[in-house]
Design an enzyme around this catalytic site. Structure first.
Site, PDB file in Angstrom:
ATOM      1  N   VAL A   1       3.953  -1.613   0.062  1.00 49.90           N
ATOM      2  CA  VAL A   1       2.793  -2.467  -0.204  1.00 49.90           C
ATOM      3  C   VAL A   1       1.589  -2.138   0.669  1.00 49.90           C
ATOM      4  CG1 VAL A   1       4.147  -4.411  -1.072  1.00 49.90           C
ATOM      5  CG2 VAL A   1       3.669  -4.244   1.383  1.00 49.90           C
ATOM      6  N   TYR A   2       1.714  -1.239   1.613  1.00 51.40           N
ATOM      7  CA  TYR A   2       0.567  -0.891   2.452  1.00 51.40           C
ATOM      8  C   TYR A   2      -0.490  -0.192   1.601  1.00 51.40           C
ATOM      9  CZ  TYR A   2       3.389  -1.864   6.655  1.00 51.40           C
ATOM     10  OH  TYR A   2       4.163  -2.455   7.629  1.00 51.40           O
TER      11      TYR A   2
END
Length: 323
Positions: A52-53
């Site tokens: 999710v970064y």
């Protein structure tokens, strides 16, 4: 850089890890490349990221550098899955979601395996045994070498670790990634003792108190700082209150006496805490990273360590405190 075993496993990792939460968003690809090269040149090996970064862009940046800038075999890649961006169901530890996320991570990273795969958060809506079977499958399939958890409470960590240790053939939990710094010592109540008993290595995220322990906010909020940015401002804000400021001043005083930076003092303190394997450095620029890497040659004097322990101590009562 010194190497340490990751929990009760055969995997040795550098005692500092390189974080990539800002890659693909605040850190451009050229600076990311310079960070990775500098980190490896200093003897570092463990690079931490998550699916999710920057909505997957952090992994994509890492993938673009493997095999071109640096050999894949010189990098130990740790990534995470189990969070969903946006609104709605934020945590998803279902078998389907985790394994789909792993496949997507491998595509972005341009590799056939990751060295450490971590469940990014406990999902109360999925039976834990289902989540853990995804870890087993990932290891058996060869896509993952070791597994861990992240942001689990003490009882959740213990339940996962003991479940995996209950029968031969399950993938053991070897590490947990949790927030830990002079400004956030909550894991010392139960998580850290539990990890010691169960043989899990601790990977602290935000070891510099979300950047506050560098001392950059002692006299305001610099315009180019995370506290001044719209997406990181709320993340930093809790550590700009008076109690945290007193700890920052103690760190700055120690740094002045030793002739080093506050960053080095705070990082040396967390690096050498019992149970800690590798604090994760989330530098935004290569200059910040190079400053942090100076800590490798440093060990805090015992009296300074004790003074910092005292000024940042957290309340511990029943039932954790004996007597």
């Amino acid at each position: 850089m010194q190497q340490r075993p990751l929990g009760r496993s055969g995997l040795a990792v550098s005692r500092l890890a390189l974080g990539t939460m800002t890659w693909g968003r605040d850190t451009d690809p050229d600076d990311a490349a310079a960070q990775l090269k500098s980190f490896l040149d200093a003897g570092g090996s463990l690079v931490d990221t998550a699916d999710v970064y920057a909505d997957g862009e952090a992994e994509a940046v890492i993938g673009s550098l493997l095999g071109t800038l640096v050999p894949r075999e010189e990098v130990l890649i740790a990534t995470k899955a189990g969070l969903r961006p946006g609104f709605g169901r934020r945590r998803d530890g279902s078998r389907g979601h985790l394994l789909r996320s792993l496949d997507a991570s491998l595509r972005r990273l341009g590799t056939d395996h990751v060295d450490l795969w971590q469940v990014h958060g406990y999902d109360p809506d999925t039976p834990l045994e289902e989540t853990l079977t995804a870890l087993d499958h990932a290891v058996v399939s060869g896509r993952v070498r070791y597994v861990g958890v992240s942001n689990f409470s003490a009882w959740q960590t213990a339940q996962a670790a003991t479940w995996q240790a209950a029968f031969p053939g399950r993938a053991p939990i070897v590490a947990t990634q949790v927030e830990y710094s002079l400004l956030e010592r909550g894991i010392e109540r139960e998580v850290l003792p539990g990890c010691t008993a169960l043989g899990l290595g601790v990977l602290p995220w935000s070891p510099l108190g979300r950047g506050v322990l560098t001392g950059k906010y002692r006299h305001g909020r610099p315009a180019d700082s995370r506290a001044a940015s719209p997406h990181f401002g709320p993340f930093v804000a809790p550590y700009l209150e008076p109690r945290c400021s007193s700890i920052v001043e103690a760190v700055a005083t120690a740094a002045s006496g030793l002739g080093v930076s506050p960053l080095e003092v705070a990082l040396a303190w967390i690096r050498d805490r019992p149970g800690v394997v590798a604090p994760i450095l989330g530098a935004r620029t290569v200059g910040q990273l190079l400053g942090a890497l100076q800590v490798e040659e440093m060990t805090l004097p015992a009296e300074i360590t004790q003074a910092l322990d005292d000024v940042s101590a957290i309340p511990v009562g029943y039932p954790e405190r004996e007597g």
